[in-house]
Design a protein around this motif. Structure first.
Motif, short mmCIF file in Angstrom:
data_model
loop_
_atom_site.label_atom_id
_atom_site.label_comp_id
_atom_site.label_asym_id
_atom_site.label_seq_id
_atom_site.Cartn_x
_atom_site.Cartn_y
_atom_site.Cartn_z
N GLU A 6 1.20 5.52 12.48
CA GLU A 6 -0.30 5.40 12.03
C GLU A 6 -0.34 4.13 11.32
N SER A 7 1.05 3.91 10.31
CA SER A 7 0.96 2.43 10.44
C SER A 7 1.37 0.92 10.91
N LEU A 8 1.77 1.79 12.16
CA LEU A 8 1.61 0.72 13.56
C LEU A 8 0.18 0.33 14.08
N ASP A 9 -0.62 1.57 14.39
CA ASP A 9 -1.91 1.61 14.42
C ASP A 9 -2.66 0.72 13.36
N ASN A 10 -2.23 0.99 12.14
CA ASN A 10 -3.48 -0.31 11.14
C ASN A 10 -2.86 -1.64 11.24
N GLU A 11 -1.52 -1.99 11.77
CA GLU A 11 -1.72 -3.26 11.93
C GLU A 11 -2.07 -3.33 13.18
N ALA A 12 -2.06 -2.89 14.24
CA ALA A 12 -2.82 -3.02 15.97
C ALA A 12 -4.03 -3.51 15.15
N ILE A 13 -4.43 -2.58 14.84
CA ILE A 13 -5.83 -2.51 14.39
C ILE A 13 -7.04 -3.88 13.67
N PHE A 14 -5.85 -4.37 12.47
CA PHE A 14 -5.92 -5.25 12.01
C PHE A 14 -6.06 -7.01 12.80
N ARG A 15 -4.80 -6.44 13.37
CA ARG A 15 -4.66 -8.18 14.88
C ARG A 15 -5.55 -7.74 15.24
N ALA A 16 -6.31 -7.00 15.79
CA ALA A 16 -7.18 -6.72 16.71
C ALA A 16 -8.86 -7.34 15.98
#
Length: 408
Positions: A6-16
């Motif tokens: 979930e943390s990686l997903d959140n980071e990916a969403i933030f960067r996107a």
């Protein structure tokens, strides 16, 4: 492992979200302001290439020396207090030439799980063209004032309209700085494909997938959470700063629509809802429905286990002189309606009061309470758009009361 995913997903969403943003955004880490993330508009503002990543801001952008920005960034990193300003000039080297550009910008501190500041999100809107247009307009208005008294009257009226527009644009820019503008229909389409094909795989090949079916279900759950996040961001970004205050809205009618929308959840939780006499006020019916639905939905969601929610919705009149301390007047009025939504739920510590109205902020884990962390931010935005204010009172385990003040 799920938390890490979930943390990686959140980071990916933030960067996107950052990379898709049309305005300059950068993530600066540490007191040295190491450039960690910056989108193309930000690199264009700096007039630099991607070689700035990993460098301290002062080294990557040497022309910052002698300007106030480095000192302001250090102050925000030290205090954790957000800094925002409008119509601010900056000297930047663009295409090898020093140019003066104007920005509405903000520096917002980022905190880790322990509450310590570890970096700063820098956002800015280039308003150089608007400043030039505004200056040209002021010059033209001065010329008209010198021609005749009638033209003076027309120019004064136009100036008043322009000032109202500028105020709305400033609020709009502040909303954009919270990333609501980047949610779009295009982000939903690939998610729908993921969910549709995932459903087909589960329907047709669940047996053959074996243990893989559980991974596919987790993928579907993550896609659904992201879809909800994008949907709420889109709602947030579509709340216009233009208000049609000529419409008279009956809050009783608004709540009827809310209860109809939440009928199933009300039945499932066994909620008891008491509604007092509510006012009619000038406003935008759709936005007020979003505000009340989020408040009632929160009261239903955050109830104590095994105890049905008990919600009271009452209203009263408050003179402007009797407003509570901290009330920020966004539209001057002699009196305000105060609408209270009180519940008997789990409550929260009031030290988190400022945090709960921020986008993406959650006080409870997703595994315990579903949601995107945008609902109360929508409530605050609607209240501000109507010239009002929202606050709350609560104690852990003692329920919560959200109070909305709207001009009479």
């Amino acid at each position: 492992m799920i938390g890490d995913a979930e943390s990686l997903d959140n980071e990916a969403i933030f960067r996107a979200l950052v990379m898709e943003s049309p305005i300059p955004i950068a993530l600066l880490v540490g007191r040295e302001m190491i450039i960690t993330v910056a989108n193309e508009p930000q690199l264009a503002v700096w007039g630099k290439g991607a070689n700035v990543f990993g460098l301290p801001l002062a080294k990557a952008i040497p022309e910052m020396e002698g300007q106030p920005f480095l000192a302001i960034l250090d102050e925000v990193f030290t205090t954790g207090v957000t800094f925002a300003t409008d119509n601010t000039p900056a000297q930047m080297v663009i295409d090898g030439e020093i140019k003066t550009v104007y920005f509405d910008f903000s520096f917002k501190a980022l905190r880790n799980a322990r509450g310590n500041v570890y970096g700063i999100i820098a956002t800015g809107v280039d308003i150089t063209a608007q400043v030039a247009a505004h200056q040209a307009l002021l010059a033209r208005e001065e010329q008209l004032r010198q021609q005749s008294g009638e033209l003076d009257r027309q120019v004064a009226e136009r100036t008043r309209q322009l000032e109202d527009t500028v105020q709305d644009l400033k609020r709009s820019n502040q909303n954009l700085q919270q990333f609501a503008y980047i949610a779009s229909h295009d982000l939903q389409e690939p998610l729908r494909k993921i969910q549709q094909f995932g459903d087909l795989l589960l329907q047709r090949y669940r047996t053959e997938l074996g243990e893989g079916a559980s991974f596919l279900e987790r993928m579907q759950g993550a896609a659904q959470r992201m879809s909800s996040l994008i949907r709420d961001l889109l709602i947030y970004s579509r709340i216009s700063t233009q208000r049609n205050t000529s419409q008279v809205v009956a809050l009783t009618t608004v709540l009827d629509a809310v209860f109809q929308n939440l009928e199933l959840l009300i039945q499932e939780t066994g909620a008891v809802i008491e509604v007092g006499e509510l006012p009619r006020l000038a406003g935008e019916a759709t936005q007020l429905e979003q505000l009340m639905q989020n408040l009632v939905s929160n009261a239903l969601k955050f109830h104590k286990p095994g105890i049905p929610p008990h919600i009271k919705i009452v209203a009263g009149r408050v003179d402007a002189a009797e407003l509570p301390a901290g009330f920020n007047v966004h539209r001057i009025a002699k009196a305000y309606y105060r609408i209270d939504v009180e519940d008997n739920g789990i409550g929260f510590e009031e030290k988190y009061l400022d945090r709960i109205f921020m986008v993406f902020q959650r006080l409870h884990g997703r595994s315990n309470y579903a949601g995107t962390g945008i609902g109360l931010a929508i409530c605050e935005k609607v209240a501000l758009n109507h010239g009002g204010w929202i606050s709350a009172r609560s104690e852990p385990g003692q329920g919560a009361t959200f109070s909305v003040f709207l001009p009479e």
